[in-house]
Design a protein around this motif. Sequence first.
Motif, PDB file in Angstrom:
ATOM      1  N   SER A 150       0.858  -1.214  -0.035  1.00 14.28           N
ATOM      2  CA  SER A 150      -0.115  -0.088   0.110  1.00 14.28           C
ATOM      3  C   SER A 150       0.839   1.207  -0.027  1.00 14.28           C
ATOM      4  O   SER A 150       1.644   1.478   1.124  1.00 14.28           O
ATOM      5  CB  SER A 150      -1.096  -0.201   1.119  1.00 14.28           C
ATOM      6  N   LEU A 151       1.033   1.932  -1.196  1.00 10.48           N
ATOM      7  CA  LEU A 151       1.926   2.872  -1.366  1.00 10.48           C
ATOM      8  C   LEU A 151       1.121   4.280  -1.231  1.00 10.48           C
ATOM      9  O   LEU A 151       0.097   4.461  -1.853  1.00 10.48           O
ATOM     10  CB  LEU A 151       2.539   2.855  -2.585  1.00 10.48           C
ATOM     11  N   GLY A 152       2.011   5.260  -0.711  1.00  3.45           N
ATOM     12  CA  GLY A 152       1.491   6.537  -0.380  1.00  3.45           C
ATOM     13  C   GLY A 152       2.070   7.537  -1.375  1.00  3.45           C
ATOM     14  O   GLY A 152       2.905   7.012  -1.944  1.00  3.45           O
ATOM     15  N   ASP A 153       1.528   8.795  -1.526  1.00  6.12           N
ATOM     16  CA  ASP A 153       2.150   9.705  -2.272  1.00  6.12           C
ATOM     17  C   ASP A 153       3.334  10.311  -1.607  1.00  6.12           C
ATOM     18  O   ASP A 153       4.425  10.704  -2.138  1.00  6.12           O
ATOM     19  CB  ASP A 153       1.260  10.938  -2.598  1.00  6.12           C
ATOM     20  N   ALA A 154       3.660  10.103  -0.020  1.00  6.39           N
ATOM     21  CA  ALA A 154       4.744  10.777   0.558  1.00  6.39           C
ATOM     22  C   ALA A 154       5.922   9.869   0.039  1.00  6.39           C
ATOM     23  O   ALA A 154       6.130   8.822  -0.102  1.00  6.39           O
ATOM     24  CB  ALA A 154       4.422  10.396   1.955  1.00  6.39           C
ATOM     25  N   ARG A 155       6.958  10.822   0.302  1.00  4.30           N
ATOM     26  CA  ARG A 155       8.278  10.379  -0.244  1.00  4.30           C
ATOM     27  C   ARG A 155       9.317  10.518   0.807  1.00  4.30           C
ATOM     28  O   ARG A 155       9.055  11.379   1.692  1.00  4.30           O
ATOM     29  CB  ARG A 155       8.792  11.132  -1.445  1.00  4.30           C
TER      30      ARG A 155
END
Length: 166
Positions: free
Chosen positions: A71-76
Amino acid sequence: TGRLWRAVANEVAKEYPDVAYEDVLADALSMHLLRNPGAYDVIATENLFGDILSDEAAMIAGSMGMMPSASLGDARNAHGHRRGLYEPIHGSAPDIAGEGIANPIAMILSAAMMLRWSFGLAQEADRIERAVEKVLADGIRSMDLRSLGGKIVGTREMGAAVIARL
Protein backbone atom coordinates in the motif's frame (compact mmCIF):
# COMPACT_ATOMS: atom_id res chain seq x y z
CA THR A 1 -19.43 3.34 -0.03
CA GLY A 2 -19.64 1.53 -3.37
CA ARG A 3 -21.48 4.37 -5.05
CA LEU A 4 -19.02 6.93 -3.65
CA TRP A 5 -16.10 4.76 -4.81
CA ARG A 6 -17.51 4.55 -8.32
CA ALA A 7 -18.20 8.30 -8.53
CA VAL A 8 -14.67 9.19 -7.40
CA ALA A 9 -13.08 6.55 -9.66
CA ASN A 10 -14.96 7.92 -12.68
CA GLU A 11 -13.76 11.46 -11.90
CA VAL A 12 -10.15 10.36 -11.46
CA ALA A 13 -10.30 8.28 -14.66
CA LYS A 14 -11.09 11.44 -16.64
CA GLU A 15 -7.70 12.83 -15.59
CA TYR A 16 -5.96 9.89 -17.31
CA PRO A 17 -7.48 9.52 -20.79
CA ASP A 18 -4.65 7.21 -21.95
CA VAL A 19 -5.49 4.63 -19.26
CA ALA A 20 -8.21 2.11 -20.08
CA TYR A 21 -10.97 2.36 -17.50
CA GLU A 22 -14.00 0.17 -17.05
CA ASP A 23 -16.58 -0.24 -14.27
CA VAL A 24 -17.18 -3.90 -13.53
CA LEU A 25 -19.29 -5.37 -10.74
CA ALA A 26 -17.30 -7.55 -8.34
CA ASP A 27 -19.12 -10.79 -9.18
CA ALA A 28 -18.57 -10.31 -12.91
CA LEU A 29 -14.92 -9.34 -12.36
CA SER A 30 -14.45 -12.50 -10.33
CA MET A 31 -15.57 -14.56 -13.31
CA HIS A 32 -13.47 -12.54 -15.80
CA LEU A 33 -10.41 -12.83 -13.55
CA LEU A 34 -10.66 -16.62 -13.49
CA ARG A 35 -11.33 -16.83 -17.21
CA ASN A 36 -8.49 -14.55 -18.33
CA PRO A 37 -6.26 -13.25 -15.50
CA GLY A 38 -3.68 -11.90 -17.95
CA ALA A 39 -6.18 -9.34 -19.22
CA TYR A 40 -5.64 -7.19 -16.12
CA ASP A 41 -2.64 -5.08 -15.25
CA VAL A 42 -4.30 -3.17 -12.41
CA ILE A 43 -7.57 -3.61 -10.59
CA ALA A 44 -8.61 -0.72 -8.37
CA THR A 45 -11.42 -1.39 -5.94
CA GLU A 46 -12.67 -0.59 -2.50
CA ASN A 47 -11.29 -2.63 0.40
CA LEU A 48 -13.97 -5.33 0.77
CA PHE A 49 -14.06 -6.35 -2.89
CA GLY A 50 -10.32 -5.84 -3.25
CA ASP A 51 -9.71 -8.29 -0.41
CA ILE A 52 -11.97 -10.92 -1.97
CA LEU A 53 -10.60 -10.48 -5.50
CA SER A 54 -6.96 -10.48 -4.39
CA ASP A 55 -7.49 -13.77 -2.53
CA GLU A 56 -9.07 -15.23 -5.65
CA ALA A 57 -6.24 -13.97 -7.86
CA ALA A 58 -3.68 -15.46 -5.47
CA MET A 59 -5.16 -18.90 -5.98
CA ILE A 60 -4.51 -18.54 -9.71
CA ALA A 61 -0.82 -18.44 -8.75
CA GLY A 62 -1.28 -21.49 -6.52
CA SER A 63 -1.77 -20.09 -3.03
CA MET A 64 -2.44 -16.98 -0.99
CA GLY A 65 0.94 -17.71 0.58
CA MET A 66 2.61 -16.60 -2.65
CA MET A 67 1.26 -13.06 -2.99
CA PRO A 68 3.01 -9.98 -1.65
CA SER A 69 1.29 -6.61 -1.42
CA ALA A 70 2.10 -2.97 -0.97
CA SER A 71 0.00 0.00 0.00
CA LEU A 72 1.96 2.97 -1.31
CA GLY A 73 1.30 6.57 -0.46
CA ASP A 74 2.29 9.73 -2.27
CA ALA A 75 4.68 10.74 0.53
CA ARG A 76 8.37 10.31 -0.23
CA ASN A 77 11.25 9.71 2.13
CA ALA A 78 14.42 11.83 2.19
CA HIS A 79 15.81 9.89 -0.79
CA GLY A 80 12.69 10.38 -2.90
CA HIS A 81 11.38 6.85 -2.49
CA ARG A 82 7.75 6.12 -1.71
CA ARG A 83 6.67 5.20 1.76
CA GLY A 84 4.55 2.12 2.04
CA LEU A 85 3.09 -0.69 4.08
CA TYR A 86 4.21 -4.12 2.89
CA GLU A 87 2.55 -7.39 3.84
CA PRO A 88 1.31 -10.67 2.41
CA ILE A 89 -2.18 -10.32 0.95
CA HIS A 90 -3.46 -12.92 3.39
CA GLY A 91 -2.51 -11.00 6.53
CA SER A 92 -1.09 -12.70 9.60
CA ALA A 93 -2.88 -16.11 9.45
CA PRO A 94 -3.33 -16.42 13.24
CA ASP A 95 -5.19 -19.71 12.79
CA ILE A 96 -1.91 -21.47 11.90
CA ALA A 97 0.49 -19.42 14.05
CA GLY A 98 3.21 -21.52 15.66
CA GLU A 99 2.47 -24.65 13.62
CA GLY A 100 5.39 -24.20 11.23
CA ILE A 101 3.21 -24.62 8.14
CA ALA A 102 2.78 -21.03 6.95
CA ASN A 103 4.29 -20.24 3.57
CA PRO A 104 6.78 -17.37 4.12
CA ILE A 105 7.18 -16.55 0.42
CA ALA A 106 4.53 -13.80 0.39
CA MET A 107 6.31 -12.03 3.25
CA ILE A 108 9.71 -12.52 1.63
CA LEU A 109 8.41 -11.06 -1.63
CA SER A 110 6.76 -8.20 0.30
CA ALA A 111 10.20 -7.41 1.73
CA ALA A 112 11.61 -7.43 -1.82
CA MET A 113 8.91 -4.93 -2.83
CA MET A 114 9.87 -2.75 0.14
CA LEU A 115 13.52 -2.79 -0.90
CA ARG A 116 12.55 -1.81 -4.46
CA TRP A 117 9.91 0.86 -3.82
CA SER A 118 10.78 2.39 -0.44
CA PHE A 119 14.55 2.02 -0.39
CA GLY A 120 15.48 2.12 -4.08
CA LEU A 121 17.37 -1.18 -3.85
CA ALA A 122 16.23 -2.80 -7.08
CA GLN A 123 19.22 -5.14 -7.44
CA GLU A 124 18.72 -6.51 -3.95
CA ALA A 125 14.99 -6.98 -4.63
CA ASP A 126 15.84 -8.80 -7.86
CA ARG A 127 18.17 -11.16 -5.97
CA ILE A 128 15.44 -12.06 -3.49
CA GLU A 129 12.90 -12.64 -6.26
CA ARG A 130 15.38 -14.84 -8.16
CA ALA A 131 16.08 -16.84 -4.97
CA VAL A 132 12.34 -17.51 -4.55
CA GLU A 133 12.11 -18.56 -8.20
CA LYS A 134 15.03 -20.97 -7.71
CA VAL A 135 13.42 -22.53 -4.63
CA LEU A 136 10.21 -23.17 -6.53
CA ALA A 137 12.08 -24.42 -9.61
CA ASP A 138 13.95 -26.85 -7.33
CA GLY A 139 10.60 -28.34 -6.30
CA ILE A 140 10.59 -27.15 -2.70
CA ARG A 141 7.02 -26.62 -1.51
CA SER A 142 5.24 -25.46 1.62
CA MET A 143 2.05 -27.23 2.73
CA ASP A 144 -0.22 -24.85 0.81
CA LEU A 145 1.51 -25.79 -2.46
CA ARG A 146 1.66 -29.52 -1.83
CA SER A 147 -0.71 -30.36 -4.68
CA LEU A 148 1.92 -29.05 -7.08
CA GLY A 149 4.33 -31.80 -6.03
CA GLY A 150 7.87 -31.51 -4.79
CA LYS A 151 9.52 -31.71 -1.39
CA ILE A 152 7.22 -30.44 1.40
CA VAL A 153 8.94 -28.25 4.00
CA GLY A 154 7.84 -26.11 6.93
CA THR A 155 8.06 -22.37 7.41
CA ARG A 156 11.64 -22.28 8.70
CA GLU A 157 12.89 -24.68 6.05
CA MET A 158 11.29 -22.65 3.26
CA GLY A 159 12.87 -19.45 4.58
CA ALA A 160 16.24 -21.21 4.87
CA ALA A 161 15.91 -22.52 1.32
CA VAL A 162 15.40 -18.97 0.01
CA ILE A 163 18.37 -17.69 2.02
CA ALA A 164 20.56 -20.51 0.71
CA ARG A 165 19.78 -19.44 -2.86
CA LEU A 166 20.59 -15.77 -2.31
